[in-house]
Design an enzyme around this catalytic site. Structure first.
Site, mmCIF file in Angstrom:
data_model
loop_
_atom_site.group_PDB
_atom_site.id
_atom_site.type_symbol
_atom_site.label_atom_id
_atom_site.label_comp_id
_atom_site.label_asym_id
_atom_site.label_seq_id
_atom_site.Cartn_x
_atom_site.Cartn_y
_atom_site.Cartn_z
ATOM 1 N N SER A 194 0.639 -1.148 0.048
ATOM 2 C CA SER A 194 -0.011 -0.019 -0.071
ATOM 3 C C SER A 194 0.938 1.169 0.126
ATOM 4 O O SER A 194 2.008 1.163 0.733
ATOM 5 C CB SER A 194 -0.867 0.057 1.252
ATOM 6 O OG SER A 194 -1.449 1.344 1.329
ATOM 7 N N TYR B 115 -2.225 0.025 9.891
ATOM 8 C CA TYR B 115 -2.269 -0.606 8.738
ATOM 9 C C TYR B 115 -1.094 -0.363 7.833
ATOM 10 O O TYR B 115 -0.563 -1.160 7.327
ATOM 11 C CB TYR B 115 -3.794 -0.036 7.806
ATOM 12 C CG TYR B 115 -3.551 -0.516 6.378
ATOM 13 C CD1 TYR B 115 -4.366 -1.366 6.076
ATOM 14 C CD2 TYR B 115 -3.173 0.401 5.501
ATOM 15 C CE1 TYR B 115 -4.567 -1.878 4.942
ATOM 16 C CE2 TYR B 115 -3.417 0.188 4.141
ATOM 17 C CZ TYR B 115 -4.055 -1.185 3.972
ATOM 18 O OH TYR B 115 -4.428 -1.496 2.506
#
Length: 255
Positions: free
Chosen positions: A146, A161
């Site tokens: 990501s 995250y």
């Protein structure tokens, strides 16, 4: 060349149940190229997804319900794939959970939930599948990272995250070095601002302007954008690429 590989080999995709997810879009794309498919998800919808792909494309496809962070669950699912499908030549670690909780509000339970699915799950599935690839002398592994890891947080998710995706990228680079001599490549695809449920649900018209303001290309990314890149990395032509991270982020991060 991807089509030829697919007709005699299988791709395992985790996180393939959601109709709006990257895993499902990739499964559709690979099925159209003739790949056999082992689809793995904690959602029982994955079995219907496999059945639909079999019916539409005439490819061997098996859906298995499993918790990717549980070795026994993963082992049972992969055994089902191995019993019914051609040899596994590709693994896509796509399953994951988001976390919009800021660090100052996060607790240990939040950390452990996100790390267990994103990081531990990637390890567990890879540990079950990659050794067989190495033994056969051929394999392709792609894991979803990501832009959040690179930017210190995402357009939706926050520090926990980002840490989990950082673990995936570090693990992937180290694994790439270890298995390269055995014919297995390992790469990461790092998306940003893709309209999937991991963004806290559909990016509706009222939410869209805040996301678009950060994107030089002027549009949201789609699951098909990401699936096309992953398909390339799974192909035989990508055999000289390993340990790389491919950003697909609409210009959110340059360089």
């Amino acid at each position: 060349m991807t089509e030829n590989v697919g007709r005699r080999r299988t791709a395992v995709i985790t996180g393939a149940a959601s109709r709006r997810g990257i895993g499902r879009a990739l499964a559709e794309r690979l099925a159209s190229a003739g790949w056999g498919l082992g689809l793995l998800d904690i959602d029982a919808e994955v079995e219907k997804a496999a059945a639909a792909l079999r019916a539409e494309h005439g490819v061997p496809a098996v859906g298995a319900v499993a918790d990717i962070a549980d070795p026994d669950s993963v082992h049972a699912a992969v055994c089902a794939f191995e019993a019914e499908l051609p040899p596994v030549a590709a693994l896509v670690n796509g399953a994951g959970v988001s976390s919009p909780v800021p660090f100052l509000e996060a607790d240990l339970a939040t950390w452990e939930r996100v790390m267990r699915t994103n990081a531990t799950g990637t390890f567990v599935v890879s540990r079950r599948i990659v050794p067989n690839m190495a033994e056969r002398g051929y394999g392709r592994v792609v894991s979803l990272g990501s832009t959040a890891m690179q930017n210190g947080g995402g357009t939706y998710s926050k520090s926990v995250y980002a840490a989990s995706k950082g673990a995936i990228e570090a693990f992937s680079r180290a694994l790439a070095l270890e298995v390269a001599p055995r014919g297995v490549t390992v790469n990461v695809v790092a998306p940003a601002t893709i309209d999937t449920d991991i963004m806290g649900g559909r990016i509706t018209d009222d939410r869209k302007p805040a996301f678009l303001a950060q994107l030089p290309v002027g549009r949201l990314g789609t699951t098909h954008d990401v699936a096309a890149l992953i398909e390339f990395l799974l192909g035989e032509e990508a055999g000289y690429i390993t340990g790389a991270t491919y950003n697909i982020n609409g210009g959110l991060r340059i360089g």
